[in-house]
Design a protein around this motif. Structure first.
Motif, short mmCIF file in Angstrom:
data_model
loop_
_atom_site.label_atom_id
_atom_site.label_comp_id
_atom_site.label_asym_id
_atom_site.label_seq_id
_atom_site.Cartn_x
_atom_site.Cartn_y
_atom_site.Cartn_z
N GLU A 159 34.49 17.69 1.54
CA GLU A 159 35.15 16.49 2.07
C GLU A 159 34.17 15.61 2.63
N GLU A 160 33.12 15.74 3.53
CA GLU A 160 32.31 15.03 4.18
C GLU A 160 31.40 14.58 3.18
N PHE A 161 31.11 15.08 2.39
CA PHE A 161 30.14 14.84 1.27
C PHE A 161 30.60 13.63 0.47
N TRP A 162 32.06 14.06 -0.09
CA TRP A 162 32.44 12.86 -0.72
C TRP A 162 32.82 11.71 -0.37
N ASP A 163 33.28 11.75 1.11
CA ASP A 163 33.44 10.59 1.89
C ASP A 163 32.25 9.87 2.09
N ARG A 199 21.77 12.96 -4.94
CA ARG A 199 20.91 12.00 -4.83
C ARG A 199 21.50 10.60 -3.89
N SER A 200 22.52 10.32 -4.24
CA SER A 200 23.12 9.06 -3.54
C SER A 200 23.48 9.55 -2.04
N PHE A 201 24.24 10.71 -1.78
CA PHE A 201 24.23 11.28 -0.39
C PHE A 201 23.16 11.19 0.35
N CYS A 202 22.00 11.55 -0.27
CA CYS A 202 20.77 11.62 0.48
C CYS A 202 20.41 10.27 0.94
N ARG A 243 32.80 6.54 -0.26
CA ARG A 243 33.24 5.36 0.54
C ARG A 243 32.16 5.31 1.72
N LYS A 244 31.02 5.67 1.53
CA LYS A 244 29.76 5.40 2.35
C LYS A 244 29.96 5.65 3.91
#
Length: 143
Positions: free
Chosen positions: A80-84, A13-16, A88-89
């Motif tokens: 990696e892109e997801f966690w960045d 949800r945060s990613f979205c 780290r926004k």
């Protein structure tokens, strides 16, 4: 040992939210919605859609197989892109075209063409040259 932590629905949800996906409201037929659904319109015309289920409270993280499918087929990003993004926004690079810093405004090009300047000549000009040429042509008395 895994390189990244197990992803939770909260991370999903945060990613979205960070990447500014739109939440899609679906008709529930009077029942309880079992998924949150988000969409993202991409510059290439594709529309990504992801679903975040409302699992039993004991199930907080995704299994590895399901998570890899979500990354690949719904979010279209690497882990990696997801966690960045989540940590780290840093939004994923979705191929958003970058405009050249010093383009000639379309209105200036149109006016120059209407004033008789050949398009090939305009395309060879810098922004400053095009604006100076337009100012010079407009400052002359009409024939």
């Amino acid at each position: 040992m895994p390189r990244f932590p197990a992803a939770s629905r909260s991370d999903h949800r945060s990613f979205c939210r960070i990447e500014e996906w739109s939440e899609v409201q679906r008709g529930t037929g009077g029942g309880v919605r079992h998924h949150l659904t988000f969409e993202l319109n991409l510059p290439d015309g594709r529309i990504l859609r992801t679903h975040i289920s409302r699992p039993p409270p004991a199930r907080k993280t995704y299994g590895a197989g399901l998570w890899n499918t979500i990354l690949r087929s719904q979010l279209d990003v690497s882990e990696e892109e997801f966690w960045d993004c989540v940590q780290r926004k840093v939004k994923p690079n979705r191929g958003i075209p970058q405009l050249p810093a010093r383009t000639i405004p379309a209105g200036v090009v149109t006016l120059l063409i209407n004033l008789g300047v050949p398009e090939a000549t305009i395309l060879a000009m810098s922004r400053e040259e095009a604006i100076a040429t337009l100012n010079e042509l407009l400052s002359k008395p009409a024939p």
